[in-house]
Design an enzyme around this catalytic site. Structure first.
Site, mmCIF file in Angstrom:
data_model
loop_
_atom_site.group_PDB
_atom_site.id
_atom_site.type_symbol
_atom_site.label_atom_id
_atom_site.label_comp_id
_atom_site.label_asym_id
_atom_site.label_seq_id
_atom_site.Cartn_x
_atom_site.Cartn_y
_atom_site.Cartn_z
ATOM 1 N N ASP A 73 0.731 -1.101 0.012
ATOM 2 C CA ASP A 73 0.121 0.092 0.049
ATOM 3 C C ASP A 73 1.069 1.000 -0.072
ATOM 4 O O ASP A 73 2.123 1.037 0.419
ATOM 5 C CB ASP A 73 -0.887 0.016 1.145
ATOM 6 C CG ASP A 73 -1.930 1.159 1.049
ATOM 7 O OD1 ASP A 73 -2.972 1.081 0.248
ATOM 8 O OD2 ASP A 73 -1.918 2.220 1.754
HETATM 9 N N1 LIG Z 1 2.855 3.295 -12.692
HETATM 10 C C1 LIG Z 1 3.083 3.974 -11.592
HETATM 11 N N2 LIG Z 1 2.347 3.637 -10.575
HETATM 12 C C2 LIG Z 1 2.445 4.460 -9.383
HETATM 13 C C3 LIG Z 1 3.387 5.475 -9.144
HETATM 14 N N3 LIG Z 1 3.354 5.890 -7.857
HETATM 15 C C4 LIG Z 1 2.548 5.259 -7.513
HETATM 16 N N4 LIG Z 1 1.694 4.551 -8.256
HETATM 17 C C5 LIG Z 1 0.596 3.425 -7.957
HETATM 18 O O1 LIG Z 1 -0.234 4.124 -7.215
HETATM 19 C C6 LIG Z 1 -0.983 2.971 -6.329
HETATM 20 C C7 LIG Z 1 -1.135 3.637 -5.067
HETATM 21 O O2 LIG Z 1 -2.392 3.108 -4.537
HETATM 22 P P1 LIG Z 1 -2.590 1.741 -3.572
HETATM 23 O O3 LIG Z 1 -3.728 1.800 -2.866
HETATM 24 O O4 LIG Z 1 -1.148 1.486 -2.973
HETATM 25 O O5 LIG Z 1 -2.579 0.435 -4.631
HETATM 26 P P2 LIG Z 1 -3.786 0.349 -5.782
HETATM 27 O O6 LIG Z 1 -3.577 0.895 -7.230
HETATM 28 O O7 LIG Z 1 -5.130 0.617 -5.045
HETATM 29 O O8 LIG Z 1 -3.740 -1.408 -5.837
HETATM 30 P P3 LIG Z 1 -4.016 -2.395 -4.624
HETATM 31 O O9 LIG Z 1 -2.752 -2.947 -4.369
HETATM 32 O O10 LIG Z 1 -4.992 -3.393 -5.350
HETATM 33 O O11 LIG Z 1 -4.576 -1.475 -3.523
HETATM 34 C C8 LIG Z 1 -0.466 1.736 -6.662
HETATM 35 O O12 LIG Z 1 -1.043 1.296 -7.944
HETATM 36 C C9 LIG Z 1 0.991 2.229 -7.236
HETATM 37 O O13 LIG Z 1 1.697 1.369 -7.891
HETATM 38 C C10 LIG Z 1 4.287 5.764 -10.400
HETATM 39 O O14 LIG Z 1 5.464 6.231 -10.474
HETATM 40 N N5 LIG Z 1 4.014 4.775 -11.290
#
Ligand SMILES: Nc1nc2c(ncn2[C@@H]2O[C@H](COP(=O)(O)OP(=O)(O)OP(=O)(O)O)[C@@H](O)[C@H]2O)c(=O)[nH]1
Length: 196
Positions: A73
């Site tokens: 997360d």
């Molecule tokens: N492609 C990319 N994604 C990023 C970057 N910085 C943050 N993210 C994405 O931002 C999201 C952060 O939200 P989270 O709640 O951790 O994860 P999520 O996308 O909801 O996915 P889950 O793990 O299923 O909860 C993640 O999917 C990270 O991979 C970046 O520089 N590049």
């Protein structure tokens, strides 16, 4: 083969690129409620990210008995205020205007579970200073990146055009993208899931 309890494309891509094939199994946890509960308990944003990572791994556990489960997360913090992923590009513009010229932290947590037990976890807090980019740049950037930004908590993809937003960065690009790889690979080796 480990299970990645995440819908994040970049997390899967980072693992695959490092030679780790995973079964993707996103889970549906109520992140907003969990974040509110963590705040009421007085947890820091970093502690909250870890609690959410554990919640995701726990939610994935019942359907993956005997398998390693990776969950993560990430919460963006600016002066103690938490930012979630933008709902639309209008909100992404607002987020980026707020972050412009300032330093924010990506509170990033990853955990490894098996059979309902946490085996290992790790937290990382990259800090990123955005340059004072022009309004014209921002308009161009949003047009070029489009809705891909809605999957990114900071409204940028560090592995691409997002790099043009920054003046300085401390922390690894994989941790910024949402998955601190080196510590996770070491944990997978330590658990015998990868060859040491
Ligand atoms: N492609 C990319 N994604 C990023 C970057 N910085 C943050 N993210 C994405 O931002 C999201 C952060 O939200 P989270 O709640 O951790 O994860 P999520 O996308 O909801 O996915 P889950 O793990 O299923 O909860 C993640 O999917 C990270 O991979 C970046 O520089 N590049």
């Amino acid at each position: 083969m480990p299970v990645l309890a995440s819908g994040s494309t970049i997390r899967r891509q980072l693992l695959n690129a490092a030679g780790v094939t995973v079964t993707v199994s996103p889970v549906d946890v109520d992140e907003d409620t969990l974040r509110q509960q963590a705040e009421q308990k007085g947890l820091s944003l970093q502690e909250t990210a870890l609690a959410l990572a554990h919640a995701k791994a726990e939610a994935a556990s019942p359907q993956h008995t005997g398998r390693f489960i990776i969950a993560a997360d990430q919460i963006l913090g600016l002066d103690g205020q938490a930012f979630a992923k933008p709902a639309d590009l209008t909100e992404a513009r607002t987020h980026l205007l707020t972050l412009r010229g300032r330093t924010h932290t990506l509170h990033t947590a990853v955990t490894l579970w098996r059979d309902g037990q946490a085996l290992w976890s790790h937290s990382s807090s990259p800090t990123l200073t955005m340059r004072s980019f022009s309004d014209d740049f921002l308009t161009q950037y949003l047009q070029q990146e489009g809705t891909a930004l809605l999957a990114c908590v900071g409204c940028y993809r560090i592995e691409g055009l997002g790099m043009q937003l920054f003046e300085s960065i401390s922390g690894s690009s994989d941790a910024i993208a949402g998955l601190p790889l080196l510590p996770l690979l070491a944990a997978l080796r330590q658990q015998g899931a990868l060859t040491a």
